[in-house]
Enzyme design. Sequence first.
Site, PDB file in Angstrom:
ATOM      1  N   SER A  32       0.815  -1.219   0.000  1.00  0.00           N
ATOM      2  CA  SER A  32       0.000   0.000   0.000  1.00  0.00           C
ATOM      3  C   SER A  32       0.848   1.267   0.000  1.00  0.00           C
ATOM      4  O   SER A  32       0.368   2.333  -0.395  1.00  0.00           O
ATOM      5  CB  SER A  32      -0.952   0.006   1.198  1.00  0.00           C
ATOM      6  OG  SER A  32      -0.215  -0.092   2.409  1.00  0.00           O
TER       7      SER A  32
ATOM      8  N   ASP B 153      -2.830   6.408  11.664  1.00  0.00           N
ATOM      9  CA  ASP B 153      -1.967   5.996  10.559  1.00  0.00           C
ATOM     10  C   ASP B 153      -0.753   6.918  10.508  1.00  0.00           C
ATOM     11  O   ASP B 153      -0.832   8.051  10.036  1.00  0.00           O
ATOM     12  CB  ASP B 153      -2.733   6.050   9.232  1.00  0.00           C
ATOM     13  CG  ASP B 153      -1.914   5.514   8.059  1.00  0.00           C
ATOM     14  OD1 ASP B 153      -0.717   5.216   8.251  1.00  0.00           O
ATOM     15  OD2 ASP B 153      -2.464   5.412   6.939  1.00  0.00           O
TER      16      ASP B 153
ATOM     17  N   HIS C 155       1.541   5.634   6.325  1.00  0.00           N
ATOM     18  CA  HIS C 155       1.241   6.180   5.003  1.00  0.00           C
ATOM     19  C   HIS C 155       1.369   7.704   5.032  1.00  0.00           C
ATOM     20  O   HIS C 155       1.662   8.290   6.073  1.00  0.00           O
ATOM     21  CB  HIS C 155      -0.166   5.760   4.562  1.00  0.00           C
ATOM     22  CG  HIS C 155      -0.322   4.286   4.410  1.00  0.00           C
ATOM     23  ND1 HIS C 155      -0.857   3.492   5.417  1.00  0.00           N
ATOM     24  CD2 HIS C 155      -0.018   3.455   3.394  1.00  0.00           C
ATOM     25  CE1 HIS C 155      -0.866   2.232   5.010  1.00  0.00           C
ATOM     26  NE2 HIS C 155      -0.362   2.174   3.794  1.00  0.00           N
TER      27      HIS C 155
END
Length: 508
Positions: free
Chosen positions: A242, A482, A485
């Site tokens: 990802s 998160d 990312h």
Amino acid sequence: MVASSSHFTRNKLLTFSLLLLPLLCFLLFNRSPLDPKLRDLSLISQIPAVSRSSLSHDEFDDTKQPTSISSDFQEKTTPLSSKSDLDEENEVPISSNSNLDDESPQNASEPLDPSESEEEKIGLITPDSDSDDRNSTKLEESGEKMESLKEAGGLIDNAAAEELRNCDMYSGKWVKDEGYPLYRAGSCPYVDEAFDCQSNGRPDFGYTQWRWKPHGCELPRFSATDFLGRLRGKRLMLVGDSMNRNQFESLLCLLREGLPDKSKMYETHGYKITKGRGYFMFKFEDYNCTVEFVRSHFLVREGVRVNAQGSSNPTLSIDRIDKTAARWLRADILVFNTGHWWTHGKTSRGKNYYKEGDYVYPKFDAVEAYRRAIKTWATWIKNNMSREKLVFYRGYSSPHFRGGDWDSGGSCKGETEPVVQGAIIDSYPQKMTIVEEILRETRVQAVLLNVTRLTNFRKDGHPSVYGKNVTQLKKVSTRRQDCSHWCLPGVPDAWNELIYATLVARQT
């Protein structure tokens, strides 16, 4: 009486001869109307010169079949679009020069230049046309376009390329730049919810206004037009987890900014980008190129093992390349990554998980498994990728959790500025040391896109709690943040600027 009659007869003959003489002269000196061979030439002489120049001798031969102009044109021209080379069922490898996949909801042929006349579009300019004037006009227009590209930073001279070749582009600092971001937050339809921090309510935007500046050189200003020009007729593919999808979405947004007609960029299957789908192909019609993403968490093969009780458990064959590798062969430029999944669950514990051949290790060290997997990848690249292809391995992207990890309460909420000092700036994970060792050992033709240290600074660039779009009636959860990312626009844009700089550095 007889003498008189004879004299009269002689006078008549003389008179008749005098009358006949002009007729004989006319017949002797004007034969063409009576000569069948000359009669055809007299007809040709009556055809206007312009029409005669376009006719061939064969067109006067009644014994030959007429030639079809349209058929002749089709045989002598190359189609602008061709059959797809992407056979998803058979997964047959193709050469890097193959045509691009044409499976799309639109006509993917390259459009003709609207500035051309109808004759130029179909290749029927005649020798008598004013082609010299037209070519002169086109050269003037081309020069104007070149100048405009230079002004826009779209053309890089060889001196600048040479400077980049001699520069360590990964050693530098982040500088504030009011000209950033390169695309407006919330404007790009290809950013999925998890990375769309501004739309999800993040109140600050300073994190979008930082530019990476190497110590020894200046990176060229990103030009979507120039990037796409270098990509013309090629396929660029990002392969990984990802984090690479994060970079993939960034690249789509950067390139979209250079398109006057944004409808000529589209996902060929009509898919919307989501984390649940593992393959996307975006086509840029005007450049006949694609930018693609292929999901591969480890770059080596994931599998399933069924135990004696009938239960299934995941396995990872660290000596076999991933099953998506057939797709990799079709690309001209590839960007690989793996890393974050090696710290999760079974991967980090290594119990009844790692596999070589048919043997599943009861317990195996995760670091050694990573080393063998990277060597499997590098060996496969060396043995299967031609030297004409450009292969990148993108380095590990640094997370910034405080007080825990991604699944244990770690946080990065409230970070609005990059790190300016501290141990984290110079930290270098063991994974990256392994990657460098394997690349040297195998001598694989791959460029290390070493973004690790430049991401060390950017504790401010993560979604934290702004990775989900919630209504004003709901409170944002801070339980799981998160901090791995990146928000878009943001840090991955710099990774793509470094890819662009590498393409420029390779020009001659």
